[in-house]
Design a protein around this motif. Structure first.
Motif, PDB file in Angstrom:
ATOM      1  N   LYS A 241      11.201  -7.782 -10.130  1.00 40.85           N
ATOM      2  CA  LYS A 241      12.280  -7.042  -9.481  1.00 40.85           C
ATOM      3  C   LYS A 241      12.249  -7.257  -7.971  1.00 40.85           C
ATOM      4  N   ASP A 242      13.387  -7.016  -7.319  1.00 42.78           N
ATOM      5  CA  ASP A 242      13.426  -7.112  -5.864  1.00 42.78           C
ATOM      6  C   ASP A 242      12.511  -6.053  -5.251  1.00 42.78           C
ATOM      7  N   PRO A 243      11.922  -6.346  -4.080  1.00 36.78           N
ATOM      8  CA  PRO A 243      11.072  -5.348  -3.422  1.00 36.78           C
ATOM      9  C   PRO A 243      11.809  -4.032  -3.188  1.00 36.78           C
ATOM     10  N   LEU A 244      11.071  -2.926  -3.228  1.00 35.18           N
ATOM     11  CA  LEU A 244      11.653  -1.621  -2.926  1.00 35.18           C
ATOM     12  C   LEU A 244      12.259  -1.613  -1.528  1.00 35.18           C
ATOM     13  N   ALA A 245      11.693  -2.408  -0.635  1.00 36.31           N
ATOM     14  CA  ALA A 245      12.158  -2.451   0.752  1.00 36.31           C
ATOM     15  C   ALA A 245      13.595  -2.934   0.867  1.00 36.31           C
ATOM     16  N   TYR A 246      14.113  -3.557  -0.187  1.00 34.57           N
ATOM     17  CA  TYR A 246      15.495  -4.041  -0.139  1.00 34.57           C
ATOM     18  C   TYR A 246      16.515  -2.924  -0.366  1.00 34.57           C
ATOM     19  N   ASP A 247      16.039  -1.769  -0.829  1.00 31.49           N
ATOM     20  CA  ASP A 247      16.945  -0.648  -1.114  1.00 31.49           C
ATOM     21  C   ASP A 247      16.989   0.319   0.062  1.00 31.49           C
ATOM     22  N   SER A 248      18.163   0.510   0.618  1.00 24.38           N
ATOM     23  CA  SER A 248      18.340   1.474   1.701  1.00 24.38           C
ATOM     24  C   SER A 248      18.526   2.867   1.100  1.00 24.38           C
ATOM     25  N   LEU A 249      17.740   3.817   1.571  1.00 28.57           N
ATOM     26  CA  LEU A 249      17.802   5.182   1.075  1.00 28.57           C
ATOM     27  C   LEU A 249      18.379   6.093   2.151  1.00 28.57           C
ATOM     28  N   PRO A 250      19.309   6.991   1.798  1.00 24.47           N
ATOM     29  CA  PRO A 250      19.866   7.911   2.800  1.00 24.47           C
ATOM     30  C   PRO A 250      18.830   8.932   3.245  1.00 24.47           C
ATOM     31  N   PHE A 251      18.998   9.430   4.457  1.00 29.77           N
ATOM     32  CA  PHE A 251      18.057  10.417   4.990  1.00 29.77           C
ATOM     33  C   PHE A 251      17.913  11.620   4.053  1.00 29.77           C
ATOM     34  N   GLU A 252      18.944  11.919   3.251  1.00 28.77           N
ATOM     35  CA  GLU A 252      18.871  13.050   2.329  1.00 28.77           C
ATOM     36  C   GLU A 252      17.728  12.884   1.330  1.00 28.77           C
ATOM     37  N   GLN A 253      17.289  11.647   1.121  1.00 24.56           N
ATOM     38  CA  GLN A 253      16.218  11.414   0.153  1.00 24.56           C
ATOM     39  C   GLN A 253      14.821  11.456   0.774  1.00 24.56           C
ATOM     40  N   ILE A 254      14.745  11.840   2.038  1.00 30.29           N
ATOM     41  CA  ILE A 254      13.436  11.998   2.676  1.00 30.29           C
ATOM     42  C   ILE A 254      12.589  13.022   1.922  1.00 30.29           C
ATOM     43  N   THR A 255      13.246  14.008   1.323  1.00 30.80           N
ATOM     44  CA  THR A 255      12.506  15.045   0.591  1.00 30.80           C
ATOM     45  C   THR A 255      11.710  14.453  -0.565  1.00 30.80           C
ATOM     46  N   ARG A 256      12.117  13.269  -1.067  1.00 30.14           N
ATOM     47  CA  ARG A 256      11.378  12.624  -2.160  1.00 30.14           C
ATOM     48  C   ARG A 256       9.954  12.265  -1.759  1.00 30.14           C
ATOM     49  N   LEU A 257       9.709  12.171  -0.470  1.00 32.89           N
ATOM     50  CA  LEU A 257       8.394  11.774   0.016  1.00 32.89           C
ATOM     51  C   LEU A 257       7.361  12.882  -0.144  1.00 32.89           C
ATOM     52  N   SER A 258       7.813  14.088  -0.463  1.00 29.61           N
ATOM     53  CA  SER A 258       6.883  15.217  -0.587  1.00 29.61           C
ATOM     54  C   SER A 258       5.927  15.077  -1.768  1.00 29.61           C
ATOM     55  N   LYS A 259       6.224  14.153  -2.706  1.00 30.96           N
ATOM     56  CA  LYS A 259       5.337  13.986  -3.858  1.00 30.96           C
ATOM     57  C   LYS A 259       4.115  13.131  -3.539  1.00 30.96           C
ATOM     58  N   TYR A 260       4.060  12.582  -2.331  1.00 27.84           N
ATOM     59  CA  TYR A 260       2.919  11.756  -1.934  1.00 27.84           C
ATOM     60  C   TYR A 260       1.961  12.566  -1.072  1.00 27.84           C
ATOM     61  N   ASP A 261       0.673  12.213  -1.144  1.00 30.54           N
ATOM     62  CA  ASP A 261      -0.339  12.922  -0.357  1.00 30.54           C
ATOM     63  C   ASP A 261      -0.291  12.537   1.113  1.00 30.54           C
ATOM     64  N   VAL A 262      -0.037  11.249   1.387  1.00 31.72           N
ATOM     65  CA  VAL A 262      -0.047  10.731   2.761  1.00 31.72           C
ATOM     66  C   VAL A 262       1.134   9.777   2.939  1.00 31.72           C
ATOM     67  N   ILE A 263       1.780   9.899   4.075  1.00 29.41           N
ATOM     68  CA  ILE A 263       2.866   8.988   4.449  1.00 29.41           C
ATOM     69  C   ILE A 263       2.382   8.133   5.610  1.00 29.41           C
ATOM     70  N   THR A 264       2.616   6.833   5.539  1.00 29.36           N
ATOM     71  CA  THR A 264       2.395   5.971   6.704  1.00 29.36           C
ATOM     72  C   THR A 264       3.753   5.474   7.176  1.00 29.36           C
ATOM     73  N   TYR A 265       3.881   5.327   8.484  1.00 34.93           N
ATOM     74  CA  TYR A 265       5.156   4.898   9.074  1.00 34.93           C
ATOM     75  C   TYR A 265       4.862   4.049  10.310  1.00 34.93           C
ATOM     76  N   PRO A 266       5.826   3.243  10.764  1.00 38.80           N
ATOM     77  CA  PRO A 266       5.553   2.286  11.844  1.00 38.80           C
ATOM     78  C   PRO A 266       5.590   2.903  13.238  1.00 38.80           C
ATOM     79  N   VAL A 267       4.591   2.538  14.033  1.00 37.78           N
ATOM     80  CA  VAL A 267       4.558   2.935  15.448  1.00 37.78           C
ATOM     81  C   VAL A 267       4.346   1.691  16.298  1.00 37.78           C
ATOM     82  N   ASP A 268       4.625   1.825  17.595  1.00 40.40           N
ATOM     83  CA  ASP A 268       4.391   0.708  18.507  1.00 40.40           C
ATOM     84  C   ASP A 268       2.941   0.712  18.973  1.00 40.40           C
ATOM     85  N   ALA A 269       2.608  -0.212  19.869  1.00 42.12           N
ATOM     86  CA  ALA A 269       1.224  -0.330  20.329  1.00 42.12           C
ATOM     87  C   ALA A 269       0.736   0.933  21.020  1.00 42.12           C
TER      88      ALA A 269
END
Length: 328
Positions: A241-269
């Motif tokens: 299947k295509d990578p999950l990264a190819y699917d754009s999710l609306p901000f309304e679906q941010i709540t779906r992230l609550s099922k994970y213990d830890v979230i990682t996200y990108p930061v600059d140096a």
């Protein structure tokens, strides 16, 4: 008998002289007495465009497409490059940025190479990774200028680094970086093994290309290294299947992230959310996530994932982020 012996001796001497001349021609320089014997030797490498005969010790290398920064990361100093983004340049170590800026820019991208400008650089090797459509446009013309080694876009990053190092004759630096990578991976596994085993992670991101009000779950890029080399339990697309990264999710679906213990996200140096991802962190939905309020949303710096240097910097950042979980 004596005449025959003399003739044989003369023939043998002539043959020896001819062999010596041929040997000098194969190993010597361009006839001015200053040629580097090693540089004139060749070797074969297998590439996407077949088996290519290249110089054993190339001196004037042009890098095109995705080969620019990996070759420079390995200590290479190309004479010609194609453009890279300002954001990629901004995170380069000082000496690597200088190496890039010292080269002549021969085009904005792989398919838009200025072939006359490239040829004027008199390269003895061209390293290329770009879309197959671009190869169809300029590939044969590149090969007519100098030996050209092509990699497909699906080449795994470790193999890519190894093959660039081999073609560009910079394997000593590759060996050093590879050893450092293996040591770093072992350290993270030893230090954070329990956390890694007992935690359900998700890696989220957003790019300059993302539609307004959307984000995506990252299962390619640096998250692949966290998953495949460190062992983080991260979501990924089903095989085929295509990578999950190819699917754009609306901000309304941010709540779906609550099922994970830890979230990682990108930061600059500097540890700040990257400019594209900052809109996500400003939403009330993000701010209200239990993972965020408990300090289990971790910013991780990923300067790149297609050569060992930037991957090592990513692992340093991931190591520091994981260390904070022990206090949560």
């Amino acid at each position: 008998m004596s005449s025959t012996l003399t003739t044989r001796r003369g023939t043998a001497v002539a043959a020896a002289l001819m062999s010596a001349a041929l040997l000098l021609t194969a190993c010597g320089g361009d006839g001015d007495g200053t040629g580097d014997k090693a540089a004139a030797k060749t070797r074969s490498v297998k590439a996407e465009n077949g088996t290519v005969e290249i110089p054993a010790a190339p001196r004037r290398i042009v890098t095109i497409g995705n080969t620019n920064l990996p070759f420079i990361d390995l200590g290479g100093k190309p004479v010609g490059v194609t453009e890279v983004s300002d954001s990629d340049l901004a995170v380069l170590p000082k000496e690597q940025k200088a190496a890039y800026e010292a080269a002549d820019v021969v085009g904005s991208s792989g398919g838009d190479v200025d072939l006359e400008k490239l040829a004027a650089l008199k390269p003895d090797l061209i390293l290329v990774q770009f879309h197959s459509n671009d190869w169809g446009k300029v590939g044969k013309r590149l090969e007519s200028i100098a030996p050209t080694v092509l990699w497909g876009l699906d080449t795994e990053w470790k193999a890519f680094a190894r093959e660039i190092a081999t073609a560009g004759n910079v394997t000593d630096e590759l060996d050093r970086q590879k050893a450092a990578f293996e040591k770093k991976v072992a350290k993270i596994k030893k230090t954070h093994g329990k956390t890694v085993d007992d935690t359900k992670f998700v890696d989220v991101s957003r790019g300059d290309w993302s539609d307004p009000g959307t984000f995506y779950i990252a299962d390619i890029g640096c998250s692949e290294i966290a998953r495949d080399d460190i062992g983080l339990d991260l979501p990924e697309a089903a095989e085929g299947k295509d990578p999950l990264a190819y699917d754009s999710l609306p901000f309304e679906q941010i709540t779906r992230l609550s099922k994970y213990d830890v979230i990682t996200y990108p930061v600059d140096a500097g540890g700040r959310p990257t400019k594209p991802f900052a809109p996500v962190t400003k939403t009330n939905t993000w701010k209200a996530l239990p993972t965020v309020t408990s300090g289990r949303a971790l910013g991780v710096f990923c300067p790149g994932n297609n050569s060992y240097g930037p991957v090592l910097r990513y692992l340093d950042s991931l190591d520091s982020a994981l260390a904070t979980l022990s206090t949560k």
